[in-house]
Write a protein that holds these residues in place. Structure first.
Motif, PDB file in Angstrom:
ATOM      1  N   HIS A  38       0.218  -4.959 -12.175  1.00 27.59           N
ATOM      2  CA  HIS A  38       1.184  -3.922 -12.551  1.00 27.59           C
ATOM      3  C   HIS A  38       1.937  -3.410 -11.339  1.00 27.59           C
ATOM      4  O   HIS A  38       3.169  -3.264 -11.364  1.00 27.59           O
ATOM      5  N   VAL A  39       1.224  -3.118 -10.261  1.00 25.32           N
ATOM      6  CA  VAL A  39       1.857  -2.599  -9.052  1.00 25.32           C
ATOM      7  C   VAL A  39       2.855  -3.608  -8.489  1.00 25.32           C
ATOM      8  O   VAL A  39       3.976  -3.259  -8.104  1.00 25.32           O
ATOM      9  N   VAL A  40       2.467  -4.877  -8.464  1.00 24.17           N
ATOM     10  CA  VAL A  40       3.342  -5.908  -7.909  1.00 24.17           C
ATOM     11  C   VAL A  40       4.567  -6.129  -8.793  1.00 24.17           C
ATOM     12  O   VAL A  40       5.700  -6.213  -8.305  1.00 24.17           O
ATOM     13  N   VAL A  41       4.363  -6.193 -10.102  1.00 17.44           N
ATOM     14  CA  VAL A  41       5.488  -6.392 -11.023  1.00 17.44           C
ATOM     15  C   VAL A  41       6.470  -5.231 -10.916  1.00 17.44           C
ATOM     16  O   VAL A  41       7.690  -5.428 -10.899  1.00 17.44           O
ATOM     17  N   ARG A  42       5.958  -4.025 -10.846  1.00 18.91           N
ATOM     18  CA  ARG A  42       6.808  -2.840 -10.755  1.00 18.91           C
ATOM     19  C   ARG A  42       7.736  -2.901  -9.543  1.00 18.91           C
ATOM     20  O   ARG A  42       8.894  -2.480  -9.621  1.00 18.91           O
ATOM     21  N   GLU A  43       7.240  -3.429  -8.432  1.00 20.93           N
ATOM     22  CA  GLU A  43       8.040  -3.477  -7.209  1.00 20.93           C
ATOM     23  C   GLU A  43       8.873  -4.744  -7.063  1.00 20.93           C
ATOM     24  O   GLU A  43       9.949  -4.706  -6.464  1.00 20.93           O
ATOM     25  N   PRO A  72      -3.927 -15.696  -7.775  1.00 18.43           N
ATOM     26  CA  PRO A  72      -5.165 -15.337  -7.069  1.00 18.43           C
ATOM     27  C   PRO A  72      -5.171 -13.843  -6.739  1.00 18.43           C
ATOM     28  O   PRO A  72      -4.156 -13.296  -6.293  1.00 18.43           O
ATOM     29  N   TYR A  73      -6.305 -13.223  -6.947  1.00 19.29           N
ATOM     30  CA  TYR A  73      -6.415 -11.784  -6.724  1.00 19.29           C
ATOM     31  C   TYR A  73      -6.075 -11.412  -5.280  1.00 19.29           C
ATOM     32  O   TYR A  73      -5.405 -10.403  -5.028  1.00 19.29           O
ATOM     33  N   GLU A  74      -6.505 -12.232  -4.331  1.00 17.89           N
ATOM     34  CA  GLU A  74      -6.241 -11.959  -2.920  1.00 17.89           C
ATOM     35  C   GLU A  74      -4.739 -11.938  -2.645  1.00 17.89           C
ATOM     36  O   GLU A  74      -4.259 -11.167  -1.802  1.00 17.89           O
ATOM     37  N   GLU A  75      -3.983 -12.764  -3.362  1.00 20.83           N
ATOM     38  CA  GLU A  75      -2.529 -12.787  -3.192  1.00 20.83           C
ATOM     39  C   GLU A  75      -1.909 -11.483  -3.689  1.00 20.83           C
ATOM     40  O   GLU A  75      -0.994 -10.932  -3.048  1.00 20.83           O
ATOM     41  N   LEU A  76      -2.397 -10.967  -4.811  1.00 23.05           N
ATOM     42  CA  LEU A  76      -1.893  -9.709  -5.331  1.00 23.05           C
ATOM     43  C   LEU A  76      -2.145  -8.570  -4.340  1.00 23.05           C
ATOM     44  O   LEU A  76      -1.275  -7.732  -4.100  1.00 23.05           O
ATOM     45  N   ILE A  77      -3.350  -8.547  -3.775  1.00 21.59           N
ATOM     46  CA  ILE A  77      -3.692  -7.499  -2.813  1.00 21.59           C
ATOM     47  C   ILE A  77      -2.762  -7.572  -1.606  1.00 21.59           C
ATOM     48  O   ILE A  77      -2.267  -6.555  -1.114  1.00 21.59           O
ATOM     49  N   GLN A  78      -2.494  -8.776  -1.130  1.00 21.40           N
ATOM     50  CA  GLN A  78      -1.619  -8.938   0.033  1.00 21.40           C
ATOM     51  C   GLN A  78      -0.192  -8.507  -0.291  1.00 21.40           C
ATOM     52  O   GLN A  78       0.491  -7.904   0.555  1.00 21.40           O
ATOM     53  N   LEU A  79       0.281  -8.800  -1.499  1.00 23.99           N
ATOM     54  CA  LEU A  79       1.629  -8.376  -1.892  1.00 23.99           C
ATOM     55  C   LEU A  79       1.728  -6.855  -1.950  1.00 23.99           C
ATOM     56  O   LEU A  79       2.761  -6.275  -1.608  1.00 23.99           O
ATOM     57  N   ILE A  80       0.668  -6.201  -2.376  1.00 25.76           N
ATOM     58  CA  ILE A  80       0.664  -4.735  -2.378  1.00 25.76           C
ATOM     59  C   ILE A  80       0.709  -4.217  -0.948  1.00 25.76           C
ATOM     60  O   ILE A  80       1.493  -3.305  -0.625  1.00 25.76           O
ATOM     61  N   ARG A  81      -0.109  -4.770  -0.081  1.00 23.55           N
ATOM     62  CA  ARG A  81      -0.171  -4.301   1.304  1.00 23.55           C
ATOM     63  C   ARG A  81       1.170  -4.476   2.029  1.00 23.55           C
ATOM     64  O   ARG A  81       1.596  -3.593   2.774  1.00 23.55           O
ATOM     65  N   THR A  82       1.798  -5.601   1.836  1.00 27.64           N
ATOM     66  CA  THR A  82       3.038  -5.879   2.569  1.00 27.64           C
ATOM     67  C   THR A  82       4.226  -5.112   2.021  1.00 27.64           C
ATOM     68  O   THR A  82       5.236  -4.953   2.706  1.00 27.64           O
ATOM     69  N   GLY A  83       4.113  -4.621   0.794  1.00 24.49           N
ATOM     70  CA  GLY A  83       5.180  -3.792   0.250  1.00 24.49           C
ATOM     71  C   GLY A  83       6.279  -4.595  -0.417  1.00 24.49           C
ATOM     72  O   GLY A  83       6.209  -5.834  -0.520  1.00 24.49           O
ATOM     73  N   PRO A  84       7.295  -3.907  -0.883  1.00 22.18           N
ATOM     74  CA  PRO A  84       8.364  -4.554  -1.646  1.00 22.18           C
ATOM     75  C   PRO A  84       9.247  -5.433  -0.768  1.00 22.18           C
ATOM     76  O   PRO A  84       9.246  -5.292   0.457  1.00 22.18           O
ATOM     77  N   TYR A  90      12.814   0.015  -3.498  1.00 21.71           N
ATOM     78  CA  TYR A  90      11.579   0.635  -3.028  1.00 21.71           C
ATOM     79  C   TYR A  90      11.403   0.509  -1.517  1.00 21.71           C
ATOM     80  O   TYR A  90      10.557   1.185  -0.933  1.00 21.71           O
ATOM     81  N   ALA A  91      12.186  -0.368  -0.880  1.00 24.15           N
ATOM     82  CA  ALA A  91      12.109  -0.505   0.572  1.00 24.15           C
ATOM     83  C   ALA A  91      12.826   0.632   1.284  1.00 24.15           C
ATOM     84  O   ALA A  91      12.665   0.813   2.491  1.00 24.15           O
ATOM     85  N   GLN A  94      13.452   7.018   1.284  1.00 25.51           N
ATOM     86  CA  GLN A  94      13.510   8.146   0.351  1.00 25.51           C
ATOM     87  C   GLN A  94      13.011   7.755  -1.031  1.00 25.51           C
ATOM     88  O   GLN A  94      12.293   8.523  -1.691  1.00 25.51           O
ATOM     89  N   ILE A  95      13.377   6.574  -1.492  1.00 24.01           N
ATOM     90  CA  ILE A  95      12.948   6.120  -2.812  1.00 24.01           C
ATOM     91  C   ILE A  95      11.461   5.796  -2.794  1.00 24.01           C
ATOM     92  O   ILE A  95      10.732   6.087  -3.752  1.00 24.01           O
ATOM     93  N   ASP A  96      11.007   5.214  -1.713  1.00 28.91           N
ATOM     94  CA  ASP A  96       9.581   4.905  -1.579  1.00 28.91           C
ATOM     95  C   ASP A  96       8.758   6.179  -1.706  1.00 28.91           C
ATOM     96  O   ASP A  96       7.777   6.226  -2.448  1.00 28.91           O
ATOM     97  N   GLU A  97       9.159   7.226  -1.006  1.00 27.07           N
ATOM     98  CA  GLU A  97       8.410   8.479  -1.064  1.00 27.07           C
ATOM     99  C   GLU A  97       8.459   9.094  -2.457  1.00 27.07           C
ATOM    100  O   GLU A  97       7.443   9.543  -2.995  1.00 27.07           O
TER     101      GLU A  97
END
Length: 210
Positions: A38-43, A72-84, A90-91, A94-97
């Motif tokens: 969900h987090v990755v799709v949203r961004e 792979p779950y690890e890929e999703l986690i990495q996409l969240i960490r690295t950001g949009p 979202y990058a 102001q919008i990120d905050e």
């Protein structure tokens, strides 16, 4: 990325990683893999993320969620960490905050509080004030479906009206807990409710949130 959003993003990624893909969350029907997707799709899939609000895009959202939950779950986690992606709205700081500090805080607690050994997280005053400021602006939106009058109150006495009506229930708690309450996590929020018994009962099971 702004300080609050970046910190909450990294914390969410850490919590998801530690819990594992099959761990439960407070989001009904979702395990950590679903929440991460969900987090990755949203961004990363704005063409599909609109389905969170518009029924006409629901099919596209479902397809995108299926695609990402299969990764792979690890890929999703990495996409969240690295950001949009760099070109994403979202990058922008102001919008990120505005869009992500609260989003990631709530989802971090979705992971944390669904685990049997969770413990309360003490928020610093600056972040608490930021959550309260955001909640004041969103109170009417998150409380629009409340079946009773709803007033939010901080321990310091600051209040915000989330829904006008009678009878009135006053919900008191720290800004983080009030945020969880207003985003539909009533059962897991550390708050006190003051009002008629029947009104309190209705509010605790109401569909609050966006």
């Amino acid at each position: 990325m702004s300080t609050h959003a970046k910190r909450e993003r990294l914390l969410l990624a850490d919590l998801l990683e530690a819990a594992g893909p099959e761990a439960p969350t407070l989001c009904t029907g979702w395990r950590c893999r679903d929440l991460a997707a969900h987090v990755v799709v949203r961004e990363r899939r704005p063409d599909a993320a609109g389905g969170l609000l518009l029924n006409v895009l629901k099919g596209r959202l479902d397809a995108a969620m299926a695609e990402y939950t299969a990764k792979p779950y690890e890929e999703l986690i990495q996409l969240i960490r690295t950001g949009p992606p760099r070109m994403s709205l979202y990058a922008l700081k102001q919008i990120d905050e505005a869009a992500n500090a609260v989003e990631f805080y709530v989802h971090s607690e979705d992971v944390r509080r669904a685990q049997p050994d969770w413990s309360p997280r003490e928020l610093d005053r600056v972040f608490s004030d930021a959550l309260w400021s955001r909640l004041e602006k969103m109170a009417r939106l998150t409380g629009r479906r409340s079946p009773v009058g709803l007033v939010l109150r901080r321990p310091n006495g600051q209040t915000a009206v989330a829904h006008k009506g009678a009878p009135v229930v006053t919900v008191t708690g720290e800004p983080g807990e009030l945020t969880l309450f207003c985003f539909g996590r009533q059962a897991s929020a550390a708050v006190t409710l003051d009002g008629e018994k029947e009104a309190v009962a209705k509010l605790t099971v109401a569909e609050l949130g966006l």
